[in-house]
Structures are given as C-alpha cells and as structure tokens.
Motif scaffolding. Structure first.
Motif, PDB file in Angstrom:
ATOM      1  N   UNK A 150      44.201  49.176  41.024  1.00 48.30           N
ATOM      2  CA  UNK A 150      45.498  48.750  41.813  1.00 48.30           C
ATOM      3  C   UNK A 150      45.656  47.007  42.019  1.00 48.30           C
ATOM      4  N   UNK A 151      44.130  46.829  42.028  1.00 50.98           N
ATOM      5  CA  UNK A 151      43.791  45.207  42.398  1.00 50.98           C
ATOM      6  C   UNK A 151      44.342  44.228  40.746  1.00 50.98           C
ATOM      7  N   UNK A 152      43.786  45.323  39.705  1.00 50.54           N
ATOM      8  CA  UNK A 152      43.818  45.225  38.348  1.00 50.54           C
ATOM      9  C   UNK A 152      45.403  45.030  38.292  1.00 50.54           C
ATOM     10  N   UNK A 153      46.090  45.768  38.422  1.00 51.80           N
ATOM     11  CA  UNK A 153      47.414  46.099  37.791  1.00 51.80           C
ATOM     12  C   UNK A 153      47.956  44.879  38.190  1.00 51.80           C
ATOM     13  N   UNK A 154      48.429  44.965  39.737  1.00 50.58           N
ATOM     14  CA  UNK A 154      49.178  43.785  40.797  1.00 50.58           C
ATOM     15  C   UNK A 154      48.377  42.262  40.289  1.00 50.58           C
ATOM     16  N   UNK A 155      47.328  41.802  40.150  1.00 51.47           N
ATOM     17  CA  UNK A 155      46.988  40.181  39.838  1.00 51.47           C
ATOM     18  C   UNK A 155      47.656  40.436  37.520  1.00 51.47           C
ATOM     19  N   UNK A 156      47.564  41.638  37.528  1.00 47.93           N
ATOM     20  CA  UNK A 156      47.858  41.682  35.842  1.00 47.93           C
ATOM     21  C   UNK A 156      49.591  40.969  35.815  1.00 47.93           C
TER      22      UNK A 156
END
Ligand SMILES: Nc1ncnc2c1ncn2[C@@H]1O[C@H](COP(=O)(O)OP(=O)(O)O)[C@@H](O)[C@H]1O
Ligand SMILES: [Mg+2]
Lengths: 337, 317, 307
Positions: free
Chosen positions: B178-184
C-alpha cells in the motif's frame, strides 16, 4: 475643489503602529495641478488612497482629518462641501470614479486581465451615468480616441494583455475621465513606463486638463515631472508635508533643507557636469519619529531643538508654507505660528 | 548572502507559524496522538488481536475505555495500534512520493529545455490516468501470496529474518505494498511543484555562482536548489499526508488495504460503519481519530503555507 | 480552438491505448483466473469455459483479438460473471446511473463550495470565514464511508425522510448525492477562498473600487473569474476524486452504477468488465480534462490553447 485637512492614516503591523500619513493638509483648486513629491515609502500612495477611503483595512485606518469635496456646481446654492471621511459607503461610491477618479502606477496590473477594455470602460458609465449598450460603447470609443488611441472601436474588444504599457495607461486615463470628474488623482502614472512613453502620458494629462476645470493631484518622486507639470508642489517626508507652495517659488528658493537637498540632487542641464550631491542616509519608516523633526537625522543644518520639539509651520501669503525650525526661514515676510 | 537571508526568512516563517494558534494546537495534538499510538498498544493489558468471543461487543467501561469490538477485542488498543499503521502509511507513502517527485521535478526543472518539456508532458499525460483504478487493480491482482511482488518481498525479507514465508509477515507485506502504491500515484503534483520552484531558482545569482565554480549538477540540485525550494514542498507534503491516509482508508473500506487482524483507522471505521446503529462506539472512536488527525494535518499544512508565503495573509506589500 | 480540441482528442488515443494495454496485461499476468472460485468445476468444463472466452489462446493473440474487437466493433466481449450479458450492455445500463450521481454531486459541490469559499475570502479572518473554513475542514477530513452511515442513520433510520438505498426516484438520490458531493464541496470551498484572496489583493480590484463599483459587483464581475481559476483546474482531479468516491457511495447505497461493478469485477477477475470500466473511466477523465482546459482558456483570455 478638494480640501484636505490634517489627514492621518495609521497601519497596525507586527512592529507596532506605523503612522504612514501623519497630519497632511493640502488643497487642490479647480483647474490646478498639485504635485505631491517625496521619496518612495514616505506615504504618498497612502495619502491618495485615504482620500477615497481605499486604504486596505485591516491593517490600515484613517484616524483623523477632513477631506472636503466642494459641491458639484461652483457657487452652488449654499450646498456645503461633502466630507468624504464622514460620507457613507454609498455616498463614497458616487464620488469615486464620478467626481474623483484615480489612476495607478502600474498599468500592467491595474486593468482586469479577464475583461475586455470595453467592458471595463462601459461599466463606469453604467454605474455612474446609467448609460448602457451602444451609447456607452460609443462614448467609450470616443474617450479612447481622445487619449490618442487609434482604432478605438476595435480596441474596445481587446484584452489588456494585448496592449502595450503606454496604451494601457492611456486606457486607464480614458477610464478615469469618462465621467468628467472634478479631480484626478494620478499615483506615479509614469513610473512603470519607458522614458519616451512617460513624456507622452504626461503631455496627455496636461492636454486633457488644460482648459477644463479638472484639478489634478499628481503623485511622483521625480522632480523633473514636477518641474514640467505642477502649478503647486507639496513635498512630503516621512508621512508629513514639509514644504508646500507654487512651483516657481519652491524651485527658485527652496526653504526646507530637505527640499533644497532634493533639488540639489537634480541634474542641471546648464553649468558644469559634476557628481550630484545626494542626501545622506535613508528615510525613516513613515511616522516612526516620536518627537522633533523626522528629517533631523539627515539634515545638514540640524540644531538641538530639532531633536526636542516638533518644528513650527511658517506661512506666507502666497499659499506657501514650510515646517522647519530654521530661523532664517521666517525672516522675510513669513509669519511664524 | 543567500544563506543569511534564507536563515532570517526561515526564522520569520517559524515565528509566524508559532503565532498561528490553530497550527500550533494541531501540531501538539499530532505529537500527543503519535506518542499514544506508540505507547498505548505496548502498555495496554490487551493485545490488539486478542479476541474474547464470549465477551463480544461491549460499550465503553472502566475495563475497556473505548469498549470492545465484535470479537471482544479491546478497542482502545486496536485504535491506537491502527493509528500506527495509518500514520505510517501517511508518512511513508508521502516520503515515497516526495523522493520520486523531488528527483523527477528537480531534474526536469534543472535541465529545462527539451528534457523538461518531455518530462512534464509525461506528467500531463499521467494526470489523466485513472490511477486509483490502477491501484485497485494492483491491490487485487498482485497483493496476494502468489503474485510476483510477494516473491520479491520474501527474498528481500529473507536477508533479515530466518523464515520470510511466515504468514505473520504477510499482512506487513500488504501494508508495504500500500505504501508503495500510494506513494507511486501521489508524486505527480509534487514533481510539478518542485520543478516550478527549481525553474525560478535556477536563474538566481547564487546558482550561477555555484555553476561557475564548477559544482556538479547533483551538487547544485541537492545542495543549492532543493534546500531553497523546500518551503512549498514541505507545505505540499504536509497536505499530502492526510490525502494518502484518506486513500488508505478508502482502500481498506473496499477490503484492499490493511487486512485483519491488523488494523488501521480506515479499516476499523469501515468495520464499525456496518453496525453503527447498534454499536456506535466501534465506528465513533476510530472515525474521530482519523478525522482529527486529518484535520490537524490540514491545519498544520495551511499554517505552514501561511507562514512561508506571508502574502496570503495580507498586510505586507 | 477546434484545432486544439482535435489535437487533444487525437492525443487521447495513444494514452487510452497505453492504459488499456497496461490493464490488459496486468490482469492477465496476475495469478488466478476468472473461474478459480468455482471449485467444483471439473477440468474439462474449465477448459471448455476457457476456450469459449478465448482464454486458452496465447496472450498476444488474445490481445490482438481484444483490440480488433474493440476498435472495429466497439465490442468489449462477454461478461464472465453474468453469462449471456455483454460488457457493453452492463456499461450501457450502469454508466448513466454513475453519470447522474457524479454530475449531481459535482453540481452540489459547486453550488455549496463556491459560495462558501467566496464568503470566506470576502470576510477574510472574521467569524464567517472561520466558520466556513472549519466546516470545509471537517468536510475534507471525514471519509465518505463514515459520512454515509451517519447520513443514513440520521435521515433514513431516525427521521425517515429519505430511503436507505437504491437509485429509483429523486428521493433516493438525495443522500448519495450529498455523500458524494460534500467532501468535494469542501475542497472547492478551500480552493475558491484561496483563489479569491489572491485576486482580491490584486491591483485591478483596487482600480475597480476606485471606479466606484459596488462591493457586490466587484466580487461578481471582477474577482470571481480569476478567483475560480484554481477551482477550474481542480475540476479534472475533482472528477476523478468523485469517481473514486462514487465507488464507495455506490457500494454503500447499493446503487447499480459502474463503480460497484468495477470493484466486483476486479475481485471476481472478470477481465472483460474490468477492461470495459477502466476504458470508460479513462476516456471520461481524459475528455473531462480537455473540457477543463477549454474552460480555463475561456475564463482566462491570456491562456493560449496549443498542444
Ligand atoms: N498595507 C500596508 N500595511 C502596512 N503598512 C503599510 C501598508 N501600506 C503602506 N504601509 C506603510 O505606509 C508607508 C507609506 O507607503 P506608500 O504610501 O505606499 O509610500 P509611497 O510614498 O512610496 O507611495 C510605507 O512605508 C509602509 O510602512
Ligand atoms: Mg506609491
């Protein structure tokens, strides 16, 4: 026509109260050009804004004074002058643009970029003259022509960004004069323009003013402009007017050391070319002086009492006055108060 | 010279921020909340996943200050435990977007010209992408145990722990995802802001000076440009945190974000929303926490913006 | 201007193609298939199913067939979960519902947000401003899935004013539209206030005052246009935010819109439906963004349309 008495405008800021305009008095007669000169930051613009109640508030506040506007017909049947400071907001609105019009320093930002010039011109007529549609457009085009804009009909459909600075300032002037006001306040109308355009705009103001009863308050920091335009001059320093009088008198015989200093720093075309003297030091923030003369720190003829007491006002019959302690000022026919 | 001026500007901004009561209070509340999220689950008598089916949902009492949830788990522990994840998602995802945005925008703004043009065109195109749709698809299709990202996760985790396939780590993997996806998906605006800042700063004399003195491109970008461009970037980052937290809550509501038995405010609130007429407290506590945190971040961001850009406040001219 | 529109519309094609391709391979390369859930399916039936839906062909062949169908027949293929119905049918039924919800919510957001923001700016730093902005702050801090049950609890279950769910009469629409629109309204209010504050400080507003215009006219004629520009550029992202919001709202209020189908389709690995909805969402967003750019240029005469 317009009589300003003891006007005071203060700003409350983080550093305390700034007395930007601190007891300014002057009068503009019908058909007269009064130049208000002073270094930048001395309170000229705030003075102009205070006249029409346009000081941004907060933080600004006009705290004292009278701004008396003579009734519309001269020698009218006993109608007394209107004090703009006491006028209601709707009375003020009828004065703004209709009886006293104003133009600003920067024609690039003073026109609304989102509306055509035509809309901005005709809405003045709509509000003050109940003139709409074709007649209003015709009147606007006519006005544009008289400020020297060709193709006026087409120009009405242009947006400000499609015009040059000089043309925009002409539009501003046209907009100000649409309702044939009695007084025009021009706040450094040429400062932002090229030198050649400056001369054109000044000539235009002169030409439009001559022969009409239009009184002009021309604000500038440029003594060259004053020499060309003014009937009378008011010299402002740190929120106060230090010297006022007819232009020839002041240029020939400046009384206040500040005026004298300003004039000395003006390049002279005649005479040998030398380095121009400048007044040393910086002007204090407007109205920061508690007591005494605010020019004292920079004055070349400063005396002890300049630091202690507020300087007196010396007046002459010619409508001239000087605010200074110097003794030699009063020796001629001046009357000390 | 530039540095001296910069320092006093920063001090001014700090002073203005301290005078903004809403921002100061928000900052304090956030600090306290963060502290609670760290401490409460540790000090609590209950574990966040300790169910007591016999107890079931009970309203707030002396034993359970915020009551218990459907499974009889202590709500207070869960709420503060969920806070850890919600805050972490907000901060970490913002940091991811910060890093991508700063690099991308910094490079585009610094080199300008054709490179800038191309890179910003790409951002324009991506602005019209239905990104959340893509994230939802990513979460559905790739956050599972048999997806390729999990394989990567296991091999990376294997470096640190003995048994990376332990199911206990799986929820953590999902959160990292989730971190990565939202950051991306949140870096586009950040890149635009950074680029705009760098573009204006690039022309300043002190950058010219650094360039003539032979400082390298990376040196100029990271040592000279970015520190000076930091104001608007910080403001935007502060305002990104609540947005990301809200998005995480939204994903959790769809069942795609944080997974039971872990908790996040979004997950807790969406669970509580199901029976709010009977057990209102299960909704109220996490929802209030979430709203209050977002509220504070937004106030803080607004305060920072006003402090760093005094013009908005009026007054000075 | 028509050249601009033409170029933008042509520019949409590659972007859409990119999105479609990305999603196509994304869903197909992911583990799991559309018929995994039906455990009882014997292998030969599974094979038959896959053959029927062309899932046994090599990936690139599937991709080619998919694109050909899409481009030449505007056909998105069958829907796995609702046998006998095509993706096109489902979208044709659900898109109008979602559009209604989205447009009504945006109208509500503008009607509430813009005045609130104007009030905030005109009464800057006074009580009305503080109240308006606090309301807006609450609006952007409360998730829709919390707002919805509260609305339902108050207006449906306690006051019995509006139905709890479904999308049948105008009365059904009230709560979902409020729920979808309010957070956006809050955003718009903040943007409007910021934009208006900026414009109100501009020199040309001072000019307008000096002309003797009324305060109302100054706001309406001179300030609003420039002040709304940030709102206009937000409309693009705003619509996509609404779209996402509608996923929640449609799920909670049980509205037969595209958002609900999308989540369902994704969870069920209903490739056709996922592709269809993504395509529709993507083109909607892109068209709206183009419209927003046009609106911006119309509001700000200094903007030149090119590109
Ligand atoms: N909005 C404001 N807030 C605070 N102080 C102001 C404001 N406007 C003007 N001032 C103060 O008034 C003084 C005079 O300004 P101004 O009239 O603009 O000078 P100028 O003579 O150059 O036109 C300034 O030095 C400043 O201290
Ligand atoms: Mg000035």
């Amino acid at each position: 026509m317009l009589d300003v008495r003891n006007l005071k405008t203060y700003f409350s800021t983080d550093e305390g109260e700034v007395r930007a305009v601190d007891g300014v008095s002057f009068a503009i007669a019908r058909g007269e050009i009064l130049c208000l000169v002073g270094e930048s930051g001395c309170g000229k613009s705030v003075t102009a804004m205070s006249l029409l109640g346009l000081v941004p508030s907060p933080p600004g506040r006009v705290v004292a004074g009278e701004v008396l506007l003579a009734p519309e017909q001269e020698g009218g049947d006993g109608a007394s002058a209107l004090d703009l400071r006491k006028a209601s907001e709707s009375e003020l609105r009828q004065v703004r643009g209709r009886r006293i019009a104003m133009i600003f320093q920067d024609p690039m930002t003073s026109l609304n970029p989102y509306l055509t010039v035509g809309v901005q011109l005709t809405e003045v007529l709509e509000v003050h003259m109940r003139m709409r549609g074709e007649p209003a457009r015709e009147r606007a085009a006519q006005m544009l022509t008289s400020v020297g804009i060709s193709d006026a009909e087409q120009r009405l459909n242009d947006y400000p960004h499609e015009m040059s600075g000089g043309i925009r300032q002409r539009v501003m002037i046209a907009m100000a004069l649409l309702c044939e006001p009695d007084v025009l306040i021009a706040d450094e109308p040429t400062t932002a323009l090229d030198v050649t355009i400056q001369a054109q705009i000044l000539a235009l103001i002169r030409q439009l003013q001559e022969g009409t009863g239009l009184g002009v308050l021309l604000i500038t920091h440029d003594l060259g402009v004053v020499a060309n335009m003014a009937d009378r001059v008011a010299v402002m320093y740190a929120g106060r007017i230090v010297e006022q009088g007819p232009v020839e008198a002041i240029f020939d015989d400046p009384k206040h050391p500040y005026t004298a200093g300003l004039l000395r720093s003006l390049p002279q075309l005649s005479g040998p070319c030398e380095t121009l003297p400048v007044i040393p030091g910086l002007p204090p923030p407007a109205g920061s002086t508690e007591r005494g003369c605010s020019f004292a720190p920079r004055c070349d003829r400063v005396m002890d009492r300049c630091w202690q007491q507020d300087p007196p006002t010396v007046r002459w019959g010619s409508g001239r006055h000087v605010v200074c302690h110097l003794d030699d000022i009063a020796t001629e026919d001046g009357e000390r108060r | 010279m530039a540095e001296v001026q910069d320092n006093s500007l920063r001090r001014d901004a700090w002073r203005r921020l301290k005078r903004n009561r809403a921002a100061v209070v928000s900052g304090c509340i956030l600090a306290v909340l963060t502290l609670c999220c760290v401490l409460v689950p540790e000090l609590s008598r209950w574990r966040y996943d300790e169910a007591n089916l016999a107890l079931g949902p009970t309203s707030p009492s002396w034993g359970h200050w915020m009551g218990t949830d459907y499974l009889g788990r202590d709500l207070m522990t869960r709420v503060f435990f969920g806070g850890r994840i919600s805050l972490a998602v907000g901060v970490v995802a913002t940091m991811v977007s910060f890093v991508i945005g700063v690099i991308y925008g910094g490079v585009a703004g610094y080199f300008g010209g054709r490179i800038d043009n191309l890179m910003m065109r790409l951002v324009d195109v991506m602005y019209t992408f239905p990104f959340l749709i893509l994230v939802i698809l990513l979460m559905v299709f790739f956050a599972g145990k048999d997806g390729a990202p999990y394989g990567v996760w296991v091999s990376v985790l294997g470096v640190f722990v003995a048994d990376p396939k332990d199911p206990a780590y799986f929820p953590v993997f999902q959160i990292v995802f989730v971190f990565a996806a939202l950051g991306a998906i949140s870096w586009l605006t950040m890149a635009r802001i950074v680029r705009g800042q760098v573009l204006t700063l690039r022309e300043q004399p002190f950058v010219e000076a650094a360039r003539t003195m032979g400082v390298s491109h990376t040196g100029i970008i990271f040592r000279h440009l970015l520190p000076n461009a930091l104001g608007p970037i910080i403001v935007y980052a502060t305002l990104t945190v609540p947005q990301v937290m809200l998005t995480e809550a939204f994903l959790s509501f769809l069942g795609l974000g944080t997974q039971e038995p872990l908790a996040s405010w979004g997950l807790l609130a969406s669970g509580g929303a199901e029976m709010m007429d009977i057990y209102p407290w299960i909704l109220v506590f996490p929802a209030v926490m979430l709203a209050a945190t977002l509220f504070c971040f937004n106030f803080l961001g607004d305060g920072l913006r006003d402090a760093l850009d005094p013009q908005i406040r009026g007054g000075q001219r | 201007m028509s050249r601009f529109v033409l170029r933008r519309v042509l520019g949409l094609v590659p972007t859409l193609w990119l999105v479609v391709t990305l999603v196509f391979f994304l869903v197909r390369l992911a583990p799991g298939g559309p018929f995994d859930a039906e455990r009882a399916v014997p292998p030969e039936v599974m094979a038959a199913l896959e053959a029927k839906y062309n899932l046994d062909a090599p990936l690139l062949v599937q991709y080619r067939d998919f694109l050909a169908d899409l481009v030449f027949r505007a056909d998105l293929g069958p829907c796995f979960k609702y046998p006998g119905r095509s993706v096109r049918e489902i979208i044709a039924l659900s898109l109008p519902v979602s559009m209604q919800l989205g447009c009504l919510a945006m109208v509500l957001a503008l009607l509430v947000g813009v005045p609130l923001g104007v009030v905030g700016a005109v009464r800057h730093n006074r009580a009305a401003d503080t109240i308006a902005m606090s309301v807006a702050m609450v609006g952007i801090s409360v998730p829709r899935f919390v707002l919805a049950p509260i609305l339902i609890l108050v207006f449906s279950l306690t006051l019995y004013w509006f139905p709890v769910a479904l999308w049948e009469s105008p009365r059904h629409m009230v709560l979902p539209v409020i729920c979808a629109g309010l957070p956006t309204a809050a955003y718009i209010a903040r943007l409007t206030r910021g934009g208006m504050l900026e414009v109100i400080r501009a020199d040309f507003i001072r000019t307008a005052r000096a002309k003797g215009l009324s305060e109302w006219r100054i706001i309406w004629r001179h300030a609003l246009r420039g002040g709304l520009l940030p709102v206009v550029s937000f409309l693009g992202p705003g619509f996509s935010g609404l779209l996402v919001g509608s996923l929640v709202v449609e799920t909670i209020f049980n509205i037969p819109g595209m958002g609900r189908y999308f989540v369902e389709a994704a969870l069920n690995r209903d490739y056709g439906l996922v592709m269809g909805v993504t395509l529709v969402y993507g083109s909607l967003l892109m068209v709206l963004n183009t419209a927003v750019d046009l609106a911006y240029a119309w509001l700000d005469p200094r903007v030149k349309l090119d590109g």
